[in-house]
Motif scaffolding. Structure first.
Motif, short mmCIF file in Angstrom:
data_model
loop_
_atom_site.label_atom_id
_atom_site.label_comp_id
_atom_site.label_asym_id
_atom_site.label_seq_id
_atom_site.Cartn_x
_atom_site.Cartn_y
_atom_site.Cartn_z
N GLU A 1 39.45 46.06 42.91
CA GLU A 1 40.90 45.83 42.90
C GLU A 1 41.23 44.36 42.63
OE1 GLU A 1 42.93 48.13 42.74
OE2 GLU A 1 41.76 49.84 43.47
N LEU A 2 40.43 43.46 43.18
CA LEU A 2 40.66 42.04 42.93
C LEU A 2 40.40 41.70 41.46
CD1 LEU A 2 39.13 40.35 46.11
CD2 LEU A 2 41.53 40.82 45.61
N ALA A 3 39.37 42.33 40.89
CA ALA A 3 39.10 42.11 39.47
C ALA A 3 40.26 42.61 38.62
CB ALA A 3 37.80 42.83 39.07
N GLY A 4 40.89 43.68 39.07
CA GLY A 4 42.05 44.21 38.35
C GLY A 4 43.22 43.24 38.34
N LEU A 5 43.25 42.35 39.33
CA LEU A 5 44.29 41.32 39.38
C LEU A 5 43.87 40.05 38.63
CD1 LEU A 5 45.28 41.54 43.17
CD2 LEU A 5 46.72 42.21 41.23
N ASP A 6 42.67 40.12 38.03
CA ASP A 6 42.08 38.95 37.36
C ASP A 6 41.88 37.81 38.36
OD1 ASP A 6 40.97 37.63 35.18
OD2 ASP A 6 42.86 36.63 34.69
N ALA A 7 41.54 38.18 39.61
CA ALA A 7 41.29 37.18 40.64
C ALA A 7 39.84 36.71 40.57
CB ALA A 7 41.57 37.76 42.02
N ASN A 8 39.62 35.49 41.02
CA ASN A 8 38.28 34.91 41.02
C ASN A 8 37.81 34.70 42.46
OD1 ASN A 8 36.03 33.45 39.47
ND2 ASN A 8 36.65 31.91 40.98
N ILE A 9 36.69 35.32 42.84
CA ILE A 9 36.17 35.22 44.20
C ILE A 9 35.43 33.89 44.37
CG2 ILE A 9 34.57 36.19 45.89
CD1 ILE A 9 35.21 38.95 44.75
N ALA A 10 35.88 33.09 45.34
CA ALA A 10 35.27 31.79 45.59
C ALA A 10 34.21 31.86 46.69
CB ALA A 10 36.34 30.78 46.00
N GLU A 11 34.39 32.78 47.63
CA GLU A 11 33.45 32.90 48.75
C GLU A 11 33.54 34.30 49.33
OE1 GLU A 11 32.63 30.93 53.19
OE2 GLU A 11 34.13 30.07 51.85
N SER A 12 32.40 34.86 49.69
CA SER A 12 32.38 36.20 50.28
C SER A 12 31.35 36.25 51.39
CB SER A 12 32.04 37.25 49.20
OG SER A 12 31.98 38.54 49.77
N ASN A 13 31.75 36.74 52.55
CA ASN A 13 30.85 36.90 53.71
C ASN A 13 31.04 38.29 54.27
OD1 ASN A 13 32.46 34.13 53.86
ND2 ASN A 13 30.34 33.67 54.30
N GLN A 14 29.97 38.89 54.71
CA GLN A 14 30.08 40.21 55.31
C GLN A 14 29.05 40.40 56.43
OE1 GLN A 14 29.34 41.87 51.36
NE2 GLN A 14 27.71 43.14 52.26
#
Length: 298
Positions: A40-53
């Motif tokens: 969904e974020l890719a669909g907004l053309d968003a760029n992920i700067a950091e991801s933690n899980q």
């Protein structure tokens, strides 16, 4: 748990990524959660700067924090709308922070002001990104400092007869200022169960000992009398259970028999200031997630 160094908001003017957000989510662990969100974020053309899980195997709960940037035209409503199908599909509990909005804090203090001064300093030098909306105290001691800094100062003396009224006055200050967080920077009054519940997850306290040891008055003197070799401080969320709230940050420091009780106190002041500031920073950056009586800290 995946620990990574803090990543500043991405502002790539040349690529059009100028609007930063932080999404946190928790839900029952199932396959496809990460894929559904990132798609969904890719669909907004968003760029992920950091991801933690993190997956808590005991409770089968999944926790995630994603910092991302989008175009200036992308509003918070756009992100929420895009994520709604994934949220409903997995029954997620989410928060979405717009990094364009500077968080507001209310700091509460009694007579010991070292933690307060440290927080203000870290804001001044830019390490903490926050606006101090007000300082609240049950004493006049810090008024001159507050006025020098141009911060509204409210004195709410507390007694057993006026505690309820004073806590209502505090809640009004929080509401009127739009404060996102209340910080007990050595505020030497116990919040009522009612207030603790109403502000649950939005009040951080610094306890002047390495919990659960040495509760109550003069903990460093208690530690000195017991001849301990380590002293410390604990930053935790406030709950109706006194000093039992979910822990965010802790630190200890070695002491010795050659030190006086006053040396213990001086060492403790330094630890308290550092631990509280780190806890506040992690909260303001949405790096702390509640997990029952514990926290997940990214």
């Amino acid at each position: 748990m995946d620990h990574q160094s803090p990543t500043p908001p991405v502002t790539r003017q040349s690529s059009g990524y100028t609007h930063g957000f932080v999404l946190t989510l928790s839900c029952e662990d199932k396959p496809g959660i990460v894929a559904s969100v990132t798609t969904e974020l890719a669909g907004l053309d968003a760029n992920i700067a950091e991801s933690n899980q993190f997956w808590d195997r005991q409770t089968n709960r999944f926790f995630m924090r994603i910092a991302f940037a989008a175009s200036e035209e992308t509003a918070k409503d756009d992100v929420e709308r895009a994520l709604k199908p994934a949220i409903e599909r997995f029954g997620m509990k989410t928060t979405l922070i717009d990094q364009a909005k500077k968080p507001k804090i209310v700091i509460m203090v009694s007579k010991f002001d070292h933690a307060l001064l440290h927080l203000i300093y870290q804001i001044k030098v830019g390490w903490l990104d926050a606006e101090v909306a007000a300082i609240v105290s049950n004493h006049e001691d810090s008024r001159r400092f507050a006025e020098h800094e141009g911060i509204p100062y409210h004195v709410l003396p507390v007694s057993k007869d006026n505690k309820t009224a004073q806590e209502e006055a505090l809640l009004k200050i929080v509401k009127d200022t739009g404060a996102d967080l209340v910080i007990l920077a050595r505020y030497m009054q116990v919040l009522s169960d009612t207030l603790s519940k109403r502000l649950f997850g939005k009040v951080i306290n610094i306890h002047h000992s390495f919990l659960p040891s040495f509760k109550g008055a003069k903990p460093y003197h208690q530690a000195f009398e017991r001849g301990v070799k380590l002293i410390g401080a604990t930053a935790h969320y406030v709950t109706p259970d006194l000093d039992e709230g979910p822990i965010i940050e802790q630190e200890t420091e070695r002491v010795s028999h050659a030190m006086s009780a006053e040396d213990f106190v001086a060492t403790g002041r330094d630890i308290e200031s550092r631990v509280l500031a780190r806890a506040v920073k992690k909260h303001l950056e949405s790096r702390v997630m509640l997990n029952g009586h514990k926290t997940v800290v990214f």
